[in-house]
Write a protein that holds these residues in place. Structure first.
Motif, PDB file in Angstrom:
ATOM      1  N   THR A  48     -14.603 -51.503  12.546  1.00 55.32           N
ATOM      2  CA  THR A  48     -15.720 -51.392  13.481  1.00 55.32           C
ATOM      3  C   THR A  48     -16.642 -50.229  13.124  1.00 55.32           C
ATOM      4  O   THR A  48     -17.559 -49.906  13.885  1.00 55.32           O
ATOM      5  CB  THR A  48     -15.217 -51.223  14.927  1.00 55.32           C
ATOM      6  N   GLU A  50     -16.270 -46.962  13.001  1.00 56.54           N
ATOM      7  CA  GLU A  50     -16.259 -45.753  13.810  1.00 56.54           C
ATOM      8  C   GLU A  50     -16.336 -44.536  12.892  1.00 56.54           C
ATOM      9  O   GLU A  50     -15.652 -44.475  11.875  1.00 56.54           O
ATOM     10  CB  GLU A  50     -14.970 -45.680  14.648  1.00 56.54           C
ATOM     11  N   LEU A 118     -11.314 -52.181  20.533  1.00 58.86           N
ATOM     12  CA  LEU A 118     -11.871 -53.533  20.408  1.00 58.86           C
ATOM     13  C   LEU A 118     -12.777 -53.870  21.584  1.00 58.86           C
ATOM     14  O   LEU A 118     -13.807 -54.537  21.427  1.00 58.86           O
ATOM     15  CB  LEU A 118     -10.735 -54.548  20.296  1.00 58.86           C
ATOM     16  N   HIS A 121     -16.035 -52.061  21.068  1.00 54.56           N
ATOM     17  CA  HIS A 121     -16.811 -52.754  20.042  1.00 54.56           C
ATOM     18  C   HIS A 121     -17.485 -54.001  20.622  1.00 54.56           C
ATOM     19  O   HIS A 121     -18.658 -54.269  20.333  1.00 54.56           O
ATOM     20  CB  HIS A 121     -15.889 -53.151  18.894  1.00 54.56           C
ATOM     21  N   LYS A 122     -16.764 -54.720  21.451  1.00 55.19           N
ATOM     22  CA  LYS A 122     -17.319 -55.934  22.062  1.00 55.19           C
ATOM     23  C   LYS A 122     -18.532 -55.601  22.924  1.00 55.19           C
ATOM     24  O   LYS A 122     -19.530 -56.328  22.919  1.00 55.19           O
ATOM     25  CB  LYS A 122     -16.241 -56.623  22.908  1.00 55.19           C
ATOM     26  N   PHE A 197     -20.149 -55.175   9.164  1.00 52.64           N
ATOM     27  CA  PHE A 197     -20.538 -54.202  10.178  1.00 52.64           C
ATOM     28  C   PHE A 197     -21.135 -52.938   9.582  1.00 52.64           C
ATOM     29  O   PHE A 197     -21.586 -52.074  10.298  1.00 52.64           O
ATOM     30  CB  PHE A 197     -19.323 -53.812  11.027  1.00 52.64           C
ATOM     31  N   LEU A 202     -25.207 -51.731  14.244  1.00 53.05           N
ATOM     32  CA  LEU A 202     -24.043 -51.304  15.009  1.00 53.05           C
ATOM     33  C   LEU A 202     -24.086 -49.801  15.271  1.00 53.05           C
ATOM     34  O   LEU A 202     -23.679 -49.345  16.334  1.00 53.05           O
ATOM     35  CB  LEU A 202     -22.762 -51.673  14.267  1.00 53.05           C
TER      36      LEU A 202
END
Length: 345
Positions: A48, A50, A118, A121-122, A197, A202
């Motif tokens: 993701t 991060e 998660l 992220h969603k 990603f 993002l």
């Protein structure tokens, strides 16, 4: 994978009374078992995108090191005593209980942290993407649930086997067989996922999300900036006239370039003026456009999926899911409803 293979071989040796050949292997997997949820957590954060410092990554492995230190009394036990415990179904030695408790606590903490990452992220992708396929990591959430089920199922087996006197090596053997399949599936989907990603949208979502949280926390200290009404009108006109929602891969970056407006400012207009996130905002236009096409005789021969693709949806699953979430009806039911209204007129 090498670790999983060795663990399975190790347990097979216990079960077939061949432990004397590989005495150095006995018990090592108990410590390494703690690493699985830590690796999964770090994998999710990496996927993701991060931003993390090397120090925080290394610190996440502290529980596994702690379990290893707590297992030293067990490692120093005579080999025959360890083998007797593993093969006879006796209760767990007292000097292993602290490490077992820490290992269980580590698993629960990192699995919960994984699901939180998660979920975050969603929420973020809904501020950036007009679609969810291949970006919402639904497959990874399902794998995390499966992994948790495997672990607690194995824990239940261990308790049951301790009660009825079956060697605990059988629980390890079953767990590592299931874990091997899990790793293969994770690798397969992870390879397909690629690095989609690792680009600007993002990062924008994360910054906007964090800024929004800070603003909400300080709302009583400072007045929230008012959204420019002209920006909202300009956005509405753009959506109706140029119909950017027909582009299935539309992101907030794309729309911000069309609006000649910074992405974070556009996000604020959508959030505060329209009361939606970017995903909801774009897909409401796709739904309305679907209704227009469904009422148009020129599109009567189109299938439901054909209409959906014409409206900017990129797959059948997302098409059905969005309609269900926004209207409470399936696309087929909406089409019949629109056709019935058209005939009545």
């Amino acid at each position: 994978m090498a670790y999983l293979s060795l663990s399975t071989v190790d347990d097979s040796l216990y079960l077939h009374d061949q432990h004397s050949v590989y005495v150095y292997m006995v018990g090592y997997e108990s410590t390494l078992l703690t690493l699985h949820p830590i690796f999964l957590y770090n994998y999710v954060l990496t996927l993701t995108n991060e931003k993390r410092k090397l120090k925080s990554i290394l610190l996440s492995f502290t529980p596994a090191i702690l379990v290893g230190i707590m297992m030293i009394p067990y490692f120093t036990m005579p080999m025959d005593v360890k083998y007797q415990f593993l093969s006879s179904g006796e209760n767990i030695p007292l000097n292993m209980l602290p490490s077992a408790v820490v290992s269980l606590g580590c698993f629960v903490w990192f699995i919960v942290a994984t699901f939180k990452a998660l979920k975050k992220h969603k929420q973020q992708i809904l501020q950036v993407y007009s679609y969810r396929d291949n970006v919402d990591l639904l497959w990874l959430r399902r794998l995390a649930v499966t992994f948790s089920f495997f672990f607690f199922f194995d824990m239940g087996l261990a308790i049951l086997f301790s009660v009825i006197g079956i060697p605990l090596a059988w629980t390890d053997f079953s767990f590592y067989i299931m874990l091997t399949f899990f790793i293969f599936i994770l690798g397969y989907f992870g390879y397909r996922q690629g690095e989609i990603f690792r680009f600007e949208p993002l990062a924008i979502a994360r910054e906007d999300h964090e800024t929004h949280l800070r603003t909400e926390q300080n709302q009583h200290k400072a007045e929230v900036p008012v959204v420019n009404e002209e920006d909202a009108q300009k956005l509405s006109a753009l959506m109706k006239e140029e119909q950017p929602f027909l582009e299935s891969a539309l992101t907030i970056n794309d729309l911000s370039r069309m609006m000649d407006m910074p992405p974070h400012q556009l996000s604020r207009v959508i959030n505060r003026h329209f009361g939606m996130n970017f995903f909801e905002f774009v897909n409401q236009y796709r739904i309305e456009y679907f209704k227009q096409l469904a009422a148009d005789p020129k599109y009567q021969h189109y299938s439901l999926l054909g209409l959906g693709l014409e409206c900017g949806f990129n797959s059948k699953s997302s098409f059905n899911r969005v309609f269900k979430e926004h209207t409470g009806l399936t696309p087929g039911a909406v089409r019949k409803q629109v056709e019935a209204e058209t005939v009545s007129q």
